[in-house]
Motif scaffolding. Structure first.
Motif, short mmCIF file in Angstrom:
data_model
loop_
_atom_site.label_atom_id
_atom_site.label_comp_id
_atom_site.label_asym_id
_atom_site.label_seq_id
_atom_site.Cartn_x
_atom_site.Cartn_y
_atom_site.Cartn_z
N PRO A 87 71.26 49.70 25.15
CA PRO A 87 70.25 50.06 26.15
C PRO A 87 69.45 49.27 26.68
O PRO A 87 68.91 48.40 26.12
N LEU A 147 77.13 52.84 22.40
CA LEU A 147 76.83 51.53 22.29
C LEU A 147 77.98 50.57 22.40
O LEU A 147 78.13 49.44 22.73
N TYR A 177 70.31 57.56 25.75
CA TYR A 177 71.00 57.06 24.54
C TYR A 177 70.21 58.11 23.40
O TYR A 177 70.99 58.60 22.69
N LEU A 178 69.11 58.26 23.82
CA LEU A 178 68.38 58.89 22.58
C LEU A 178 68.12 60.74 22.85
O LEU A 178 67.94 61.44 22.12
N LEU A 197 72.92 62.35 16.79
CA LEU A 197 72.47 60.85 17.31
C LEU A 197 73.36 59.60 17.09
O LEU A 197 73.93 59.14 17.95
N TRP A 253 76.39 60.23 19.36
CA TRP A 253 76.36 60.21 20.58
C TRP A 253 76.12 58.77 20.85
O TRP A 253 76.42 58.24 21.90
N THR A 254 75.26 58.19 20.11
CA THR A 254 75.03 56.84 20.41
C THR A 254 75.95 55.80 20.03
O THR A 254 76.23 54.89 20.95
#
Length: 190
Positions: free
Chosen positions: A55, A49, A63-64, A41, A44-45
């Motif tokens: 988001p 961002l 995003y999740l 997470l 990736w996030t």
């Protein structure tokens, strides 16, 4: 043929997280999956961002959901190799397709030359043809190589036609006497 059994799989106790930041998680979540999900997470996030900002209502699932789905399936046991996780199987497969592995020659007594490694096109197989046939990906033929023929590094295959023969003890005794492996007996000794 004998088969062996591994009993350590039965003692594989998975630790569970029952509480996270004051929130009760009930029966608990597997820690390995939870840690994997948090790492994925973050990996990736954070880039999303930095590139796209916070988001919106419709993009929060982008995003999740990918890292969480990847963590759920990656933390499960592999169906192919019971003692590994799916994430390990995926990582080993990607490593083999990209880097290959160094072959073991003569039981490791000598290092394999680069010609003895399996070429990239052979590791990818028919997938290389499918990828290079896609529109816009034709330049990848340079990466995979144009010809499918592999350079031969060894001679032709050996055909072995061995037939086992079973000899009785009388024939073995004659062969031992003929080649001098038996001491001659002296008179008077039995």
């Amino acid at each position: 043929m004998r088969t062996g059994h591994t009993f350590t799989r039965h003692w594989d106790l998975e630790t569970k997280q029952h509480e996270l930041l004051g929130v009760d998680l009930g029966e608990g979540v597997a820690r390995r999956g939870l840690v994997l999900a948090l790492v994925l997470l973050a990996a990736w996030t954070l880039p999303l961002l930095l590139i796209f900002g916070l988001p919106g209502v419709y993009t929060v699932s982008l995003y999740l959901s990918p890292p969480i789905v990847l963590a759920i399936y990656g933390a499960q046991r592999s169906g192919r190799t019971e003692r590994r996780r799916n994430m390990t199987q995926w990582a080993l497969r990607v490593r083999y397709l990209t880097l290959g592995h160094r072959p073991i020659v003569c039981g490791g007594r000598r290092a394999a030359s680069r010609d003895e490694w399996i070429p990239l096109r052979d590791r990818w197989g028919e997938r290389a043809d499918i990828i290079t046939d896609l529109p816009g990906l034709a330049p990848l033929t340079i990466l995979f190589g144009r010809d499918r023929a592999r350079k031969r590094t060894a001679g032709p295959d050996l055909v072995l036609n061995a037939r086992p023969r079973v000899y009785g003890p009388d024939r073995v005794w004659q062969a031992r006497r003929r080649f001098g492996h038996v001491k001659p007996t002296q008179k008077g000794q039995a």
